[in-house]
Design a protein around this motif. Structure first.
Motif, short mmCIF file in Angstrom:
data_model
loop_
_atom_site.label_atom_id
_atom_site.label_comp_id
_atom_site.label_asym_id
_atom_site.label_seq_id
_atom_site.Cartn_x
_atom_site.Cartn_y
_atom_site.Cartn_z
N SER A 97 22.83 26.97 66.21
CA SER A 97 21.69 28.25 66.10
C SER A 97 20.97 27.54 64.19
O SER A 97 21.61 26.06 63.50
N ARG A 98 20.62 27.38 63.64
CA ARG A 98 19.80 26.95 63.07
C ARG A 98 20.95 27.66 61.52
O ARG A 98 20.91 26.64 60.78
N LYS A 99 21.46 28.41 60.96
CA LYS A 99 22.51 29.03 60.84
C LYS A 99 24.13 28.44 61.79
O LYS A 99 23.95 27.62 62.00
N ASP A 100 25.15 28.06 60.46
CA ASP A 100 26.21 27.70 60.83
C ASP A 100 26.32 28.61 62.06
O ASP A 100 25.68 29.47 62.85
N PRO A 101 27.41 27.78 62.92
CA PRO A 101 27.65 27.52 64.42
C PRO A 101 28.50 28.60 64.43
O PRO A 101 29.59 28.85 64.36
N THR A 102 28.06 29.51 65.77
CA THR A 102 29.38 30.72 66.04
C THR A 102 29.84 30.64 67.54
O THR A 102 29.11 29.07 68.09
N PHE A 103 30.55 31.20 68.67
CA PHE A 103 31.25 31.07 68.86
C PHE A 103 31.08 32.19 70.07
O PHE A 103 31.59 33.64 69.14
N ILE A 104 31.16 31.73 71.64
CA ILE A 104 31.23 33.25 72.60
C ILE A 104 31.99 32.77 72.74
O ILE A 104 32.66 32.04 73.27
N THR A 105 33.37 33.91 72.93
CA THR A 105 34.84 33.59 73.43
C THR A 105 34.90 34.98 75.08
O THR A 105 33.89 36.33 74.84
N THR A 106 34.83 34.01 75.99
CA THR A 106 34.61 34.77 77.14
C THR A 106 36.65 35.29 78.06
O THR A 106 37.09 33.66 77.99
N THR A 107 37.11 36.41 78.59
CA THR A 107 37.97 36.53 78.81
C THR A 107 38.29 36.49 80.09
O THR A 107 37.50 37.93 80.81
N TYR A 108 38.59 35.24 80.66
CA TYR A 108 38.58 36.23 82.36
C TYR A 108 40.16 36.83 82.48
O TYR A 108 40.94 35.67 82.18
N ASP A 109 40.29 38.16 83.50
CA ASP A 109 41.77 38.45 83.37
C ASP A 109 42.32 37.95 84.33
O ASP A 109 43.51 38.30 84.63
N TRP A 110 42.12 37.13 85.66
CA TRP A 110 42.49 35.89 86.02
C TRP A 110 41.56 34.96 86.75
O TRP A 110 40.36 34.45 86.25
N ALA A 111 42.27 33.60 86.91
CA ALA A 111 42.17 32.06 86.98
C ALA A 111 43.22 31.80 88.10
O ALA A 111 43.76 31.61 88.19
N PRO A 112 42.59 30.78 88.74
CA PRO A 112 43.87 30.31 89.86
C PRO A 112 44.60 29.58 89.12
O PRO A 112 44.22 29.23 88.45
N ALA A 113 45.86 29.97 89.84
CA ALA A 113 47.03 28.43 88.79
C ALA A 113 46.77 27.47 89.72
O ALA A 113 46.51 26.72 90.40
N GLY A 114 47.00 26.53 88.65
CA GLY A 114 47.35 25.12 88.75
C GLY A 114 46.45 24.19 88.13
O GLY A 114 46.02 22.83 88.67
N LEU A 115 44.97 25.03 87.74
CA LEU A 115 43.97 24.07 87.38
C LEU A 115 43.66 23.70 86.40
O LEU A 115 43.55 24.25 85.51
N ASN A 116 43.01 22.72 85.61
CA ASN A 116 42.69 23.28 84.14
C ASN A 116 41.39 23.51 84.28
O ASN A 116 40.63 24.22 84.81
N GLN A 117 40.56 23.89 83.62
CA GLN A 117 39.95 24.79 82.81
C GLN A 117 37.79 24.21 83.39
O GLN A 117 37.81 24.77 83.55
#
Length: 246
Positions: A97-117
């Motif tokens: 944004s015009r001001k200092d950058p912020t971050f949005i964090t999303t948490t997944y309760d589960w993801a397939p095993a053995g994969l990169n993000q």
């Protein structure tokens, strides 16, 4: 209904409010044989009776003693019990944004095993947004409902199956569960076209290693037994010789 089943039913009573009816349901009141709540009529899987920990314990019992046991870990001090190693994923995206950058964090309760993000996110983006297992959303609750429907605990634990009428039926179910764990149970693999087979190859390597280790242990025991037998025979011969000379 036996005493243990009755106690379990009592422990479930009022354990969780309905996620569909919300405030209008006073708490889960399980029917004696229907998979429904007597208070609101909704399915038992729509009541928040379990936590992530209980889900992982149930999945650990299912995957234990199967080719999928690598997805579990032993519980310290648990007497051989295993816990499902849930693969959570946390994604942080910057918001410029015009001001200092912020971050949005999303948490997944589960993801397939053995994969990169990156590949895991490609998988998630292929799911309808309403079915993505983002923590605290309807998608995460729907995933739990699906697990409870597809993998009910009474299908793998004879102690949770109230329809077994004799010890013989219990033993038969134990053998059945052991057989389907070894021959039927499996976990799907997520991969790009033409790049599949990694999990299957890894499982084959683990199986070969387990067979090799078991073979080495068997050979070691046999060698030890032969040594003991040989030592005993030698002692017997020496004893005879000693008596003859004496």
């Amino acid at each position: 209904m036996d005493v243990s089943a009755a106690m379990e039913k009592m422990s479930l009573r009022g354990a969780g409010k309905c996620l569909v009816c919300k405030g209008s349901c006073s708490g889960l009141q399980p029917h004696s044989w229907r998979k429904a709540c007597m208070a609101c009529g909704c399915s038992m899987v729509d009541h928040a009776t379990e936590s992530d920990l209980e889900d992982d314990q149930r999945m650990g019992r299912l995957f234990g003693d199967s080719p999928c046991s690598h997805l579990t870990a032993k519980v310290k001090g648990g007497g051989g019990l295993r816990m499902y190693k849930r693969n959570r994923m946390i994604v942080t995206n910057p918001v410029v944004s015009r001001k200092d950058p912020t971050f949005i964090t999303t948490t997944y309760d589960w993801a397939p095993a053995g994969l990169n993000q990156k590949l895991a996110m490609q998988y998630m983006e292929l799911l309808p947004e309403s079915q993505r297992p983002v923590s605290g959303t309807e998608g995460a609750l729907e995933r739990r409902r699906q697990l409870l429907r597809q993998l009910p605990v009474y299908d793998q634990d004879p102690m949770k199956c109230q329809s077994l009428g004799s010890q013989e039926e219990v033993c038969t179910m134990i053998l059945f569960v052991k057989q389907f764990k070894q021959e039927v149970l499996g976990v799907g693999e997520v991969a790009l076209p033409g790049e599949g087979g990694a999990l299957k190859e890894a499982a084959a390597q683990r199986m070969a290693k387990e067979v090799k280790d078991h073979s080495h242990k068997t050979d070691a025991v046999q060698d030890q037994n032969q040594s003991v037998t040989s030592g005993t025979s030698s002692s017997a011969v020496n004893g005879t010789d000693d008596k003859t000379e004496y």
